[in-house]
Design a protein around this motif. Structure first.
Motif, PDB file in Angstrom:
ATOM      1  N   GLY A  14       0.315  -1.158  -0.466  1.00 43.51           N
ATOM      2  CA  GLY A  14       0.056   0.334   0.489  1.00 43.51           C
ATOM      3  C   GLY A  14       1.163   0.950   0.244  1.00 43.51           C
ATOM      4  N   ALA A  15       1.601   1.507   1.257  1.00 40.61           N
ATOM      5  CA  ALA A  15       3.057   2.527   0.528  1.00 40.61           C
ATOM      6  C   ALA A  15       3.672   2.322  -0.567  1.00 40.61           C
ATOM      7  CB  ALA A  15       3.432   1.553   1.794  1.00 40.61           C
ATOM      8  N   THR A  16       3.723   1.562  -0.779  1.00 41.02           N
ATOM      9  CA  THR A  16       4.612   1.655  -2.505  1.00 41.02           C
ATOM     10  C   THR A  16       3.602   2.235  -3.556  1.00 41.02           C
ATOM     11  OG1 THR A  16       5.790  -0.338  -2.068  1.00 41.02           O
ATOM     12  CG2 THR A  16       6.034   0.507  -3.843  1.00 41.02           C
ATOM     13  N   VAL A  17       2.466   1.265  -3.478  1.00 39.99           N
ATOM     14  CA  VAL A  17       1.965   2.582  -4.873  1.00 39.99           C
ATOM     15  C   VAL A  17       0.969   3.732  -4.355  1.00 39.99           C
ATOM     16  CG1 VAL A  17       0.877   0.256  -5.392  1.00 39.99           C
ATOM     17  CG2 VAL A  17      -0.471   1.754  -3.843  1.00 39.99           C
ATOM     18  N   TRP A  18       1.369   3.968  -3.240  1.00 41.89           N
ATOM     19  CA  TRP A  18       0.840   5.085  -2.488  1.00 41.89           C
ATOM     20  C   TRP A  18       2.180   6.053  -2.701  1.00 41.89           C
ATOM     21  CZ3 TRP A  18      -2.975   8.259  -2.633  1.00 41.89           C
ATOM     22  CH2 TRP A  18      -2.577  10.050  -1.157  1.00 41.89           C
ATOM     23  N   SER A 102      -2.112   3.340  -9.103  1.00 41.82           N
ATOM     24  CA  SER A 102      -1.974   3.487  -8.063  1.00 41.82           C
ATOM     25  C   SER A 102      -2.562   4.083  -6.756  1.00 41.82           C
ATOM     26  CB  SER A 102      -0.652   4.299  -7.760  1.00 41.82           C
ATOM     27  OG  SER A 102       0.137   3.828  -8.606  1.00 41.82           O
ATOM     28  N   TYR A 103      -3.887   5.061  -6.993  1.00 42.16           N
ATOM     29  CA  TYR A 103      -4.374   5.337  -5.508  1.00 42.16           C
ATOM     30  C   TYR A 103      -5.573   4.248  -5.586  1.00 42.16           C
ATOM     31  CZ  TYR A 103      -7.017   8.168  -2.982  1.00 42.16           C
ATOM     32  OH  TYR A 103      -7.670   8.914  -2.662  1.00 42.16           O
ATOM     33  N   GLY A 104      -6.539   3.495  -6.640  1.00 45.25           N
ATOM     34  CA  GLY A 104      -7.298   2.756  -6.431  1.00 45.25           C
ATOM     35  C   GLY A 104      -6.834   1.336  -5.946  1.00 45.25           C
ATOM     36  N   SER A 105      -5.378   1.354  -6.294  1.00 49.27           N
ATOM     37  CA  SER A 105      -4.372  -0.355  -5.772  1.00 49.27           C
ATOM     38  C   SER A 105      -4.425   0.338  -4.198  1.00 49.27           C
ATOM     39  CB  SER A 105      -2.979  -0.693  -5.901  1.00 49.27           C
ATOM     40  OG  SER A 105      -3.659  -0.517  -7.884  1.00 49.27           O
ATOM     41  N   TYR A 106      -4.156   1.384  -3.503  1.00 51.98           N
ATOM     42  CA  TYR A 106      -3.877   2.136  -2.666  1.00 51.98           C
ATOM     43  C   TYR A 106      -5.095   2.024  -1.861  1.00 51.98           C
ATOM     44  CZ  TYR A 106      -2.889   5.121   1.905  1.00 51.98           C
ATOM     45  OH  TYR A 106      -3.294   5.616   2.946  1.00 51.98           O
ATOM     46  N   VAL A 110      -5.804  -0.325   1.953  1.00 48.76           N
ATOM     47  CA  VAL A 110      -6.460   0.005   3.103  1.00 48.76           C
ATOM     48  C   VAL A 110      -7.711  -1.164   3.363  1.00 48.76           C
ATOM     49  CG1 VAL A 110      -7.136   2.059   4.046  1.00 48.76           C
ATOM     50  CG2 VAL A 110      -5.525   2.072   2.936  1.00 48.76           C
ATOM     51  N   LYS A 111      -8.570  -1.462   2.466  1.00 47.29           N
ATOM     52  CA  LYS A 111     -10.022  -1.881   2.774  1.00 47.29           C
ATOM     53  C   LYS A 111      -9.678  -3.365   3.345  1.00 47.29           C
ATOM     54  CE  LYS A 111     -13.995  -3.656   2.228  1.00 47.29           C
ATOM     55  NZ  LYS A 111     -15.468  -3.018   3.388  1.00 47.29           N
ATOM     56  N   LYS A 112      -8.689  -3.691   2.578  1.00 46.84           N
ATOM     57  CA  LYS A 112      -7.619  -5.686   3.364  1.00 46.84           C
ATOM     58  C   LYS A 112      -7.301  -5.431   4.599  1.00 46.84           C
ATOM     59  CE  LYS A 112      -7.081 -10.410   3.194  1.00 46.84           C
ATOM     60  NZ  LYS A 112      -8.586 -10.083   3.227  1.00 46.84           N
ATOM     61  N   LEU A 113      -5.882  -4.248   4.960  1.00 48.34           N
ATOM     62  CA  LEU A 113      -6.330  -3.862   6.077  1.00 48.34           C
ATOM     63  C   LEU A 113      -7.191  -3.757   7.028  1.00 48.34           C
ATOM     64  CD1 LEU A 113      -2.308  -1.937   4.910  1.00 48.34           C
ATOM     65  CD2 LEU A 113      -3.155  -4.073   6.230  1.00 48.34           C
ATOM     66  N   ARG A 114      -8.141  -3.432   6.673  1.00 45.41           N
ATOM     67  CA  ARG A 114      -8.997  -2.282   7.901  1.00 45.41           C
ATOM     68  C   ARG A 114      -9.731  -4.000   8.681  1.00 45.41           C
ATOM     69  NH1 ARG A 114      -9.685   0.485  11.325  1.00 45.41           N
ATOM     70  NH2 ARG A 114     -12.267   0.712  10.622  1.00 45.41           N
ATOM     71  N   GLU A 115      -9.310  -4.958   8.172  1.00 47.90           N
ATOM     72  CA  GLU A 115     -10.284  -6.606   8.578  1.00 47.90           C
ATOM     73  C   GLU A 115      -8.899  -6.485   9.849  1.00 47.90           C
ATOM     74  OE1 GLU A 115      -9.786  -8.724   5.687  1.00 47.90           O
ATOM     75  OE2 GLU A 115     -11.341  -8.209   3.805  1.00 47.90           O
ATOM     76  N   THR A 116      -8.303  -5.964   9.955  1.00 49.90           N
ATOM     77  CA  THR A 116      -7.493  -6.631  11.401  1.00 49.90           C
ATOM     78  C   THR A 116      -6.478  -5.372  11.822  1.00 49.90           C
ATOM     79  OG1 THR A 116      -5.598  -6.645   9.635  1.00 49.90           O
ATOM     80  CG2 THR A 116      -7.005  -8.553  10.094  1.00 49.90           C
ATOM     81  N   CYS A 117      -6.923  -3.663  11.206  1.00 50.19           N
ATOM     82  CA  CYS A 117      -6.006  -3.133  12.001  1.00 50.19           C
ATOM     83  C   CYS A 117      -6.921  -1.376  11.733  1.00 50.19           C
ATOM     84  CB  CYS A 117      -4.701  -2.576  10.694  1.00 50.19           C
ATOM     85  SG  CYS A 117      -3.341  -3.582  10.706  1.00 50.19           S
ATOM     86  N   GLN A 120      -5.278   3.926  12.776  1.00 54.95           N
ATOM     87  CA  GLN A 120      -4.297   4.961  13.333  1.00 54.95           C
ATOM     88  C   GLN A 120      -3.234   4.084  12.138  1.00 54.95           C
ATOM     89  OE1 GLN A 120      -6.907   3.742  14.597  1.00 54.95           O
ATOM     90  NE2 GLN A 120      -7.584   5.718  16.241  1.00 54.95           N
ATOM     91  N   GLU A 121      -3.299   2.432  12.542  1.00 54.04           N
ATOM     92  CA  GLU A 121      -1.784   1.774  12.269  1.00 54.04           C
ATOM     93  C   GLU A 121      -1.196   2.034  10.888  1.00 54.04           C
ATOM     94  OE1 GLU A 121      -1.512  -1.878  15.377  1.00 54.04           O
ATOM     95  OE2 GLU A 121      -3.505  -2.001  14.603  1.00 54.04           O
ATOM     96  N   ILE A 122      -2.385   1.952  10.191  1.00 53.54           N
ATOM     97  CA  ILE A 122      -2.352   2.317   8.982  1.00 53.54           C
ATOM     98  C   ILE A 122      -1.332   3.210   8.552  1.00 53.54           C
ATOM     99  CG2 ILE A 122      -4.048   2.008   6.244  1.00 53.54           C
ATOM    100  CD1 ILE A 122      -5.846   0.254   7.409  1.00 53.54           C
ATOM    101  N   MET A 123      -2.197   4.654   9.085  1.00 57.81           N
ATOM    102  CA  MET A 123      -1.252   6.066   8.283  1.00 57.81           C
ATOM    103  C   MET A 123      -0.296   6.167   8.805  1.00 57.81           C
ATOM    104  SD  MET A 123      -3.925   7.246   6.884  1.00 57.81           S
ATOM    105  CE  MET A 123      -3.922   5.676   5.770  1.00 57.81           C
ATOM    106  N   ALA A 124       0.056   5.301  10.160  1.00 53.91           N
ATOM    107  CA  ALA A 124       1.612   5.588  11.064  1.00 53.91           C
ATOM    108  C   ALA A 124       2.482   4.571   9.920  1.00 53.91           C
ATOM    109  CB  ALA A 124       1.361   5.163  11.967  1.00 53.91           C
ATOM    110  N   TRP A 125       1.863   2.960   9.442  1.00 57.43           N
ATOM    111  CA  TRP A 125       2.947   2.457   8.813  1.00 57.43           C
ATOM    112  C   TRP A 125       2.964   2.367   7.403  1.00 57.43           C
ATOM    113  CZ3 TRP A 125       6.328  -0.475  11.225  1.00 57.43           C
ATOM    114  CH2 TRP A 125       6.581  -0.707  12.796  1.00 57.43           C
ATOM    115  N   SER A 126       2.245   2.957   6.890  1.00 56.08           N
ATOM    116  CA  SER A 126       1.944   3.557   5.479  1.00 56.08           C
ATOM    117  C   SER A 126       3.075   4.569   5.480  1.00 56.08           C
ATOM    118  CB  SER A 126       0.724   3.615   5.371  1.00 56.08           C
ATOM    119  OG  SER A 126      -0.096   4.650   5.105  1.00 56.08           O
ATOM    120  N   GLY A 127       2.945   5.836   5.783  1.00 58.62           N
ATOM    121  CA  GLY A 127       3.328   7.371   6.065  1.00 58.62           C
ATOM    122  C   GLY A 127       5.111   6.295   6.609  1.00 58.62           C
TER     123      GLY A 127
END
Length: 195
Positions: A14-18, A102-106, A110-117, A120-127
């Motif tokens: 996700g961070a790479t495509v973003w 790229s934005y769509g893949s991001y 994020v949708k997939k990550l929201r199943e477990t994260c 705040q975790e997603i924003m911290a790690w993707s940043g």
């Protein structure tokens, strides 16, 4: 507290495509037609819709595609005569489509990550993973990375708080509660609010 065990390789992807989308978005503005890059980047909603059914078993009803088509038609009407292809600017238009993918893949990540994260975790790690990519792109573009002007630092802080923390954080929150296709369609309102 951030737990790396909950954050799998999806964050890296996700961070790479973003990170790829941001420099492409900036480059397409310089290399493409004035209004066309922004409108082509809005095809991220179509990308998300096409994959949401396959990845998340979302049922996409035909009326949703009608709504998506109406949104794109409205955008085309707003652009009017400026919506034209210029052979000299096709590379920039291609970068605009790369930005959309790229934005769509991001968004899908994020949708997939929201199943477990949490958002705040997603924003911290993707940043954390996206910053080095964007720094490299800025340095390669010859951007100045420091300033002594307080107003520049305040603008940067405002962008961080409003765009990243609030904007992207709320998008990540929404992906945990709404279907991916619907959330991406709602993101077509971004250009309206930006205007």
């Amino acid at each position: 507290q951030l737990h790396w065990t909950k954050v799998d390789a999806s964050v890296d992807v996700g961070a790479t495509v973003w990170g790829a989308a941001s420099p492409a978005d900036e480059a397409d503005d310089d290399l493409a037609l004035l209004e066309l890059p922004s409108s082509l980047a809005n095809f991220a909603s179509l990308w998300v819709t096409l994959w949401a059914g396959r990845l998340f078993d979302e049922r996409i009803v035909p009326s949703f595609f009608v709504a998506l088509g109406l949104a794109f038609a409205g955008g085309a009407i707003l652009m009017g005569a400026s919506f034209r292809l210029n052979p000299e600017r096709l590379f920039g238009d291609g970068l605009s489509l790369l930005t959309a993918i790229s934005y769509g893949s991001y968004m899908l990540t994020v949708k997939k990550l929201r199943e477990t994260c949490s958002p705040q975790e997603i924003m911290a790690w993707s940043g954390l993973f996206a910053v080095p990519l964007m720094l490299a792109a800025a340095l390669a573009n010859g951007e100045t990375m420091g300033t002594t002007q307080l107003n520049v630092w305040l603008m940067l802080l405002g962008l961080a708080l409003v765009s990243h923390f609030a904007g992207q954080g709320l998008i990540a929150y929404a992906f945990g509660h709404l279907p991916a296709a619907l959330t991406s369609l709602n993101l077509l309102l971004q250009p309206v609010f930006a205007a």
